[in-house]
Design a protein around this motif. Sequence first.
Motif, PDB file in Angstrom:
ATOM      1  N   GLY A 187       0.826  -1.198   0.000  1.00 48.81           N
ATOM      2  CA  GLY A 187       0.000   0.000   0.000  1.00 48.81           C
ATOM      3  C   GLY A 187       0.859   1.246   0.000  1.00 48.81           C
ATOM      4  N   TYR A 188       0.542   2.170  -0.889  1.00 43.45           N
ATOM      5  CA  TYR A 188       1.251   3.447  -0.957  1.00 43.45           C
ATOM      6  C   TYR A 188       0.209   4.542  -0.728  1.00 43.45           C
ATOM      7  N   PHE A 189       0.429   5.321   0.332  1.00 42.92           N
ATOM      8  CA  PHE A 189      -0.637   6.185   0.833  1.00 42.92           C
ATOM      9  C   PHE A 189      -0.295   7.657   0.658  1.00 42.92           C
ATOM     10  N   ILE A 190      -1.350   8.450   0.430  1.00 41.84           N
ATOM     11  CA  ILE A 190      -1.183   9.858   0.060  1.00 41.84           C
ATOM     12  C   ILE A 190      -2.029  10.748   0.961  1.00 41.84           C
ATOM     13  N   GLY A 191      -1.722  12.032   0.905  1.00 35.88           N
ATOM     14  CA  GLY A 191      -2.580  13.023   1.542  1.00 35.88           C
ATOM     15  C   GLY A 191      -2.454  13.076   3.051  1.00 35.88           C
ATOM     16  N   GLU A 192      -3.411  13.786   3.653  1.00 31.37           N
ATOM     17  CA  GLU A 192      -3.292  14.073   5.082  1.00 31.37           C
ATOM     18  C   GLU A 192      -3.512  12.839   5.965  1.00 31.37           C
ATOM     19  N   SER A 193      -4.083  11.758   5.413  1.00 30.89           N
ATOM     20  CA  SER A 193      -4.303  10.550   6.214  1.00 30.89           C
ATOM     21  C   SER A 193      -3.253   9.469   5.946  1.00 30.89           C
ATOM     22  N   ALA A 194      -2.213   9.790   5.184  1.00 26.37           N
ATOM     23  CA  ALA A 194      -1.227   8.772   4.791  1.00 26.37           C
ATOM     24  C   ALA A 194      -0.615   8.068   5.994  1.00 26.37           C
ATOM     25  N   ASP A 195      -0.179   8.829   6.990  1.00 24.19           N
ATOM     26  CA  ASP A 195       0.443   8.212   8.171  1.00 24.19           C
ATOM     27  C   ASP A 195      -0.531   7.315   8.920  1.00 24.19           C
ATOM     28  N   GLU A 196      -1.807   7.716   8.958  1.00 24.30           N
ATOM     29  CA  GLU A 196      -2.814   6.887   9.634  1.00 24.30           C
ATOM     30  C   GLU A 196      -2.942   5.534   8.940  1.00 24.30           C
ATOM     31  N   PHE A 197      -2.979   5.531   7.611  1.00 21.85           N
ATOM     32  CA  PHE A 197      -3.041   4.276   6.856  1.00 21.85           C
ATOM     33  C   PHE A 197      -1.789   3.428   7.103  1.00 21.85           C
ATOM     34  N   ILE A 212       0.117  11.507  -5.463  1.00 20.14           N
ATOM     35  CA  ILE A 212      -0.225  10.489  -6.457  1.00 20.14           C
ATOM     36  C   ILE A 212       0.965  10.132  -7.344  1.00 20.14           C
ATOM     37  N   LYS A 213       1.710  11.129  -7.771  1.00 25.88           N
ATOM     38  CA  LYS A 213       2.845  10.863  -8.664  1.00 25.88           C
ATOM     39  C   LYS A 213       3.848   9.923  -8.015  1.00 25.88           C
ATOM     40  N   ASP A 214       4.232  10.225  -6.789  1.00 23.59           N
ATOM     41  CA  ASP A 214       5.221   9.381  -6.109  1.00 23.59           C
ATOM     42  C   ASP A 214       4.629   8.016  -5.762  1.00 23.59           C
ATOM     43  N   ALA A 215       3.361   7.987  -5.396  1.00 23.34           N
ATOM     44  CA  ALA A 215       2.719   6.715  -5.067  1.00 23.34           C
ATOM     45  C   ALA A 215       2.684   5.793  -6.279  1.00 23.34           C
ATOM     46  N   LEU A 216       2.369   6.343  -7.449  1.00 23.55           N
ATOM     47  CA  LEU A 216       2.326   5.519  -8.651  1.00 23.55           C
ATOM     48  C   LEU A 216       3.718   5.019  -9.008  1.00 23.55           C
ATOM     49  N   ASN A 217       4.714   5.884  -8.908  1.00 18.80           N
ATOM     50  CA  ASN A 217       6.090   5.451  -9.177  1.00 18.80           C
ATOM     51  C   ASN A 217       6.506   4.329  -8.233  1.00 18.80           C
ATOM     52  N   ASP A 218       6.179   4.488  -6.950  1.00 20.68           N
ATOM     53  CA  ASP A 218       6.506   3.450  -5.963  1.00 20.68           C
ATOM     54  C   ASP A 218       5.785   2.147  -6.294  1.00 20.68           C
ATOM     55  N   ALA A 219       4.512   2.263  -6.682  1.00 18.73           N
ATOM     56  CA  ALA A 219       3.717   1.070  -6.989  1.00 18.73           C
ATOM     57  C   ALA A 219       4.269   0.325  -8.201  1.00 18.73           C
ATOM     58  N   VAL A 220       4.628   1.059  -9.234  1.00 23.89           N
ATOM     59  CA  VAL A 220       5.166   0.433 -10.450  1.00 23.89           C
ATOM     60  C   VAL A 220       6.497  -0.259 -10.149  1.00 23.89           C
ATOM     61  N   GLU A 221       7.356   0.405  -9.394  1.00 23.96           N
ATOM     62  CA  GLU A 221       8.660  -0.186  -9.064  1.00 23.96           C
ATOM     63  C   GLU A 221       8.482  -1.464  -8.263  1.00 23.96           C
ATOM     64  N   ILE A 273      -2.634  -2.379  -9.972  1.00 27.79           N
ATOM     65  CA  ILE A 273      -2.417  -1.145  -9.218  1.00 27.79           C
ATOM     66  C   ILE A 273      -3.766  -0.452  -9.127  1.00 27.79           C
ATOM     67  N   LEU A 274      -4.323  -0.479  -7.939  1.00 26.61           N
ATOM     68  CA  LEU A 274      -5.672   0.014  -7.700  1.00 26.61           C
ATOM     69  C   LEU A 274      -5.626   1.342  -6.945  1.00 26.61           C
ATOM     70  N   PHE A 275      -6.042   2.389  -7.619  1.00 30.06           N
ATOM     71  CA  PHE A 275      -6.171   3.699  -6.962  1.00 30.06           C
ATOM     72  C   PHE A 275      -7.600   3.817  -6.446  1.00 30.06           C
ATOM     73  N   SER A 276      -7.784   3.478  -5.180  1.00 26.77           N
ATOM     74  CA  SER A 276      -9.102   3.527  -4.537  1.00 26.77           C
ATOM     75  C   SER A 276      -8.910   4.197  -3.184  1.00 26.77           C
ATOM     76  N   PRO A 277      -9.069   5.516  -3.117  1.00 23.27           N
ATOM     77  CA  PRO A 277      -8.574   6.299  -1.986  1.00 23.27           C
ATOM     78  C   PRO A 277      -9.258   6.059  -0.640  1.00 23.27           C
ATOM     79  N   ALA A 278     -10.537   5.662  -0.646  1.00 23.41           N
ATOM     80  CA  ALA A 278     -11.291   5.454   0.599  1.00 23.41           C
ATOM     81  C   ALA A 278     -11.447   6.739   1.403  1.00 23.41           C
ATOM     82  N   CYS A 279     -11.205   7.863   0.767  1.00 25.37           N
ATOM     83  CA  CYS A 279     -11.226   9.163   1.441  1.00 25.37           C
ATOM     84  C   CYS A 279     -11.748  10.225   0.466  1.00 25.37           C
TER      85      CYS A 279
END
Length: 452
Positions: free
Chosen positions: A375-385, A401-410, A421-427
């Motif tokens: 899981g690669y998490f973004i935004g203000e809730s990233a640390d909580e995830f 999103i840019k860094d998360a996608l790069n991390d996911a692809v790598e 690679i599922l971008f489903s933010p839940a937020c």
Amino acid sequence: NYKNKIIGILGLGLSGKSAIQFFKNYSKNIIAWDDQEIVRNSILDENIDLLDLKLLNNIKLIDLLFISPGIMPSHPVIKLAKINKVKITGDLDVFWQEQSNNKNKFIVITGSNGKSTVTSLIHHLLVSSNKPSNIGGNIGIPVLNLISDKIANYYVIEASSFQLALVKNIKPNISILTNLTPDHIDWHGSYKKYINSKENLFLNQNSDDLAIININNDECLKIYKKINNRKNKPKIIKISINNKLDNTIYIDKEKVYDNLNNKNIFIGDIKDLTSLIGLHNIENILISIAVAIYLGVSHKNIKKYLPTFKGLSHRLELIYKNSKITFINDSKSTNIVACKVALNCFENIIWIAGGRRKGDELEYLKSNIKAIKAGYFIGESADEFVNYFKNCFLSKNSSNIKDALNDAVEYAKTLNSNTTILFSPACSSFDQFKNYEERGNKFIEEVNEYIK
């Protein structure tokens, strides 16, 4: 009767601006207000008085207060209007009162999830079958922009809990409830009040009308039982993907049947009828078929046009697929329940999520953990995830999103199996974006950069 009345309009977004244009047909006395100065400054009509409705002297001027969807019930203007016994209304009631005497039929869809898909799919089947249909409401087109002189239109309206909290008079020909799960609790104050707002859709229906309810959902089942116990109740179609019921559309062994009026007619194999993913979409399809048949769409047209519906942008949207990685944009997943629906559809998931949390519980996703590789998490809730899932699978705060996608692809490159690679933010998106559409477009932009 709005003629010669002084109309107050609170909230000057899309719905508020459409209300201004509507009420100008009846009244030369419109007072408008929005708490944001930049929004107020966008109103250039010199015939509209911009007066602060939080002031007692101003609220006493108006005969009717129109509230735009999304304005909190605790807003001081609303409290002041109630104290001073000013009549309050919203867009759905105004729209219905304007158009209900014009031989139009109203199909109104609500629910926690799936309502946009059902709204769009019903509209698609009607239009494809040459039935005059207009689509609007919470799906993006303010209902007051749909006002028409045409006779016998079908209005297919998506209704949010914000809109339904205000209704008193609307009486849809067909009311639809897709499902209910906790959402917008901060706005309504409690889950019970949220449910009550949804239930308002059925309050005025009688034996001339139809209610369609997904009884696989516990809260929807309770509402079905309440409606069914009424003396003057609408006709009811119960939808279930688990049971073969009388007088419904049902699925059995991947085959869809029309059992309305207990005819039990085979329509088609589900794989031939749709490319939409997931059990939740089977529910959406059964509901939509029921409406279409009830309104006279033939089985032939359903088999012809249902497969041409490709789903909504930003909802389980396939962006790109190669021999190893599938990229799915599910930016419309703005809560935990919608995200769980997406997670249920795939295996070997690299999950990108995060944003502004809504207060729902991450624990609800525990049963999906086995399908998630990282899981690669973004935004203000990233640390909580990260803190919640770090002992379940590889978890990282990727910030954006840019860094998360790069991390996911790598990470996907290190795996032997095919991955999604599922971008489903839940937020919600409001920590970094204007809305989920802008957020989804950013994800698509980054995927397109990757595949160049």
